[in-house]
Structures are given as C-alpha cells and as structure tokens.
Design an enzyme around this catalytic site. Structure first.
Site, mmCIF file in Angstrom:
data_model
loop_
_atom_site.group_PDB
_atom_site.id
_atom_site.type_symbol
_atom_site.label_atom_id
_atom_site.label_comp_id
_atom_site.label_asym_id
_atom_site.label_seq_id
_atom_site.Cartn_x
_atom_site.Cartn_y
_atom_site.Cartn_z
ATOM 1 N N ARG A 164 0.868 -1.168 0.000
ATOM 2 C CA ARG A 164 0.000 0.000 0.000
ATOM 3 C C ARG A 164 0.911 1.226 0.000
ATOM 4 N NH1 ARG A 164 -2.228 -3.564 3.859
ATOM 5 N NH2 ARG A 164 -4.368 -4.235 3.358
ATOM 6 N N HIS A 281 -4.350 -9.271 3.118
ATOM 7 C CA HIS A 281 -5.808 -9.265 3.237
ATOM 8 C C HIS A 281 -6.262 -10.241 4.319
ATOM 9 C CE1 HIS A 281 -6.356 -7.811 -1.182
ATOM 10 N NE2 HIS A 281 -6.191 -6.816 -0.348
#
Length: 309
Positions: A164, A281
């Site tokens: 990210r 995730h």
C-alpha cells in the site's frame, strides 16, 4: 442552523468503550476506528436534534425503524452517497447491537432497517506493458534527478512488492538495507513478510545514492523536497502527470499498481492464497475482488486447501 446538542456523559463513555472493544477484539485499524467515531457522532447528533434532547444508553432502547429511516433521509439530504451511508449505517448497527446486549434492549426492529444498495466499483489494474511504461515515465517525470529516482523507487515497491502507498511511505532508515523480504505492518496491525525483488532493491539503492538527505534509522526512508516524510499526495501528483503523458485512464492511480501486482502474479500462475498473504488481506474474498477472480476459481482454491475438499 441549530447547534448540535452536547453528547451525554454516559453516552460518551459508552461510545468510547465500544470503540475500544472494536479496536481490541475485531482488529480494526486506527483509520477504521476514527471513521466509526465520526459515524456514531453523526448518528447521536441527529438523535439529539430529532428528539430535542441528548441520547443516552437508556433512551436508545426506544429506537424504532422510523428513527433509523429519518436518520438515513437526513444523511441523504446532506449529500451523503449510497456507499458512505451504507458504511455509516453498518457502524451504527454494530454499536446498537453492542449497546442492546449491554443494556438489555430489544432493538430488533431498529436493526432490521436495510442499508441502501450501491454498485461496488472494482479496481482496475494496469496491463504489464502499462505498468512498465508508467515506471519508465516516472523516471523522467521530474527535473530533479533524485526526486525522479525517489518516485521510481516508490512506484517500484507498489508494483513489485504489492505494498500500500502508506506502507511504502512509512518505511524508515532502519528498514534499509532490504533483505530478501520486508516485514510490513498493515491494516489492523497485521504483519506480513513480503519478498523484495532485486529490481525494487536496486531502485531504492539508486534513490539513496542521489538523495541529499542523510539516511538515519529514525528518519523517513522516502523524503519530501524539504526533508520531511514523503506525502501520498506528492506520489499521486506524479502519477497524475504520468497518466496525462501516457493517456491512461483516471483509474491508473498509485494504488492501481498494487492491484496490478496481484493480478499479474495470478496471471503468471501464482496461488490465490499466497497472493492473499502477500497483500495482507484478512479475507480471501477481498483478494478475489482485487484480482477479478471468478467464483469458480475461488471455490477451486477452497476445495484444494480444505482438508475435506
């Protein structure tokens, strides 16, 4: 415009305790907890204005479907979109379920109110050629060589490691030199180990050779032009210029490079479960959305991994 009523002390205490529970037991990130606080403050402010007195944990036992519908209507009138309203109502329902257990309320009627439907926009990854062209263009986008090298290094980490943008920009001098893998702390405090490709290591090394700021363990790895930590806005600004130069769609954002990392790995034969771990995730279904995997592929992964599959 009427000023909102002050939050009752008992309600402020209840809200604080619920947010602590969410953070501690549901692995919520600081960003999510902050968003939930805003959602609940908006709801409680509405109730105070709607009923003419501050809401309390006890008074929430009188909530009805009409109150929830009136809140939704008021939020829509303020211009809140369907997706944001759905998230806000989800936070409110979670709080109400918690408060009903604590206070012994029966809030089944209020909790049965449906959230608005909205179309979830799927992330659009770049093609491998587009990703390569993007990195090539970033390398010549800025007149200052060390800044161009810096932006290239950041973008390479997004595409080459699936980070990210916040994870890349939170790296410090103590993280360098990179070993074969990076330990990344992502959303909800979840840690994961991400392999570092030689091309990513080389890009960062090239940036550091040119960077005018001394590398220190307690200082940012990626610096802004004034020496502070590089901001996401600066990276997004670079990507905006690259989009214009290459004629890429508005969906070609820095985050799209992370999507591309996952999609290109899968296309090359990567395992969906492994990609889930690399991305950090919590749910395989999130990875499924990232990569555009169909349900048949998802079930095939499930059956291959499940001991009774």
């Amino acid at each position: 415009m009427t000023a909102p009523l002050a939050l009752a002390p008992a309600m402020a205490d209840a809200l604080s305790r619920w947010l602590e529970v969410e953070a501690a037991t549901r692995d919520r990130s600081n960003h999510t907890v902050t968003a939930y606080r805003g959602d609940l403050l908006a709801f409680l402010a509405f109730l105070g204005a709607h009923h003419g007195q501050p809401a309390t944990p006890k008074s929430l036992g009188d909530l009805r479907q009409t109150d929830m519908r009136a809140f939704a209507a008021a939020e829509r009138a303020r211009g809140l979109g369907a997706r944001s309203l759905a998230r806000r109502q989800s936070a409110v329902r979670s709080f109400l379920r918690w408060i009903s257990d604590r206070e012994g309320h029966d809030l089944s009627a209020a909790l049965s109110t449906r959230s608005p439907k909205y179309t979830r926009s799927l992330p659009r990854p770049l093609t491998p050629d587009q990703a390569r062209d993007t990195l090539d263009m970033v390398a010549v986008q800025h007149d200052t060589p060390w800044v161009a090298a810096r932006d290239t290094a950041v973008m390479t980490l997004l595409w080459g490691c699936g980070l990210r943008i916040s994870e890349a920009l939170n790296l410090d001098g103590a993280d360098w030199p990179f070993r074969d893998s990076l330990t990344i702390t992502g959303k909800g405090g979840r840690q994961r180990h991400v392999p570092v490709l030689p091309v990513a290591r080389d890009a960062v090394a090239d940036y550091l050779r040119q960077c005018p700021w001394r590398l220190a363990p307690d200082q940012p790895l990626f610096r802004g032009v004034r020496g502070g930590r590089l901001s996401p806005g600066a990276v997004e600004g670079t990507m905006q210029k690259v989009r214009a130069s290459l004629g890429l769609p508005p969906t070609a954002t820095p985050h799209a490079l992370r999507h591309s990392f996952a999609t290109h790995l899968l296309a090359a034969g990567g395992d969906l479960r492994t990609i889930q771990e690399l991305l950090g995730h919590a749910s395989l279904s999130t990875t499924q959305v990232y990569t555009g995997v169909d349900d048949a592929h998802l079930m095939a992964v499930y059956h291959s991994a499940h001991p009774r599959g």
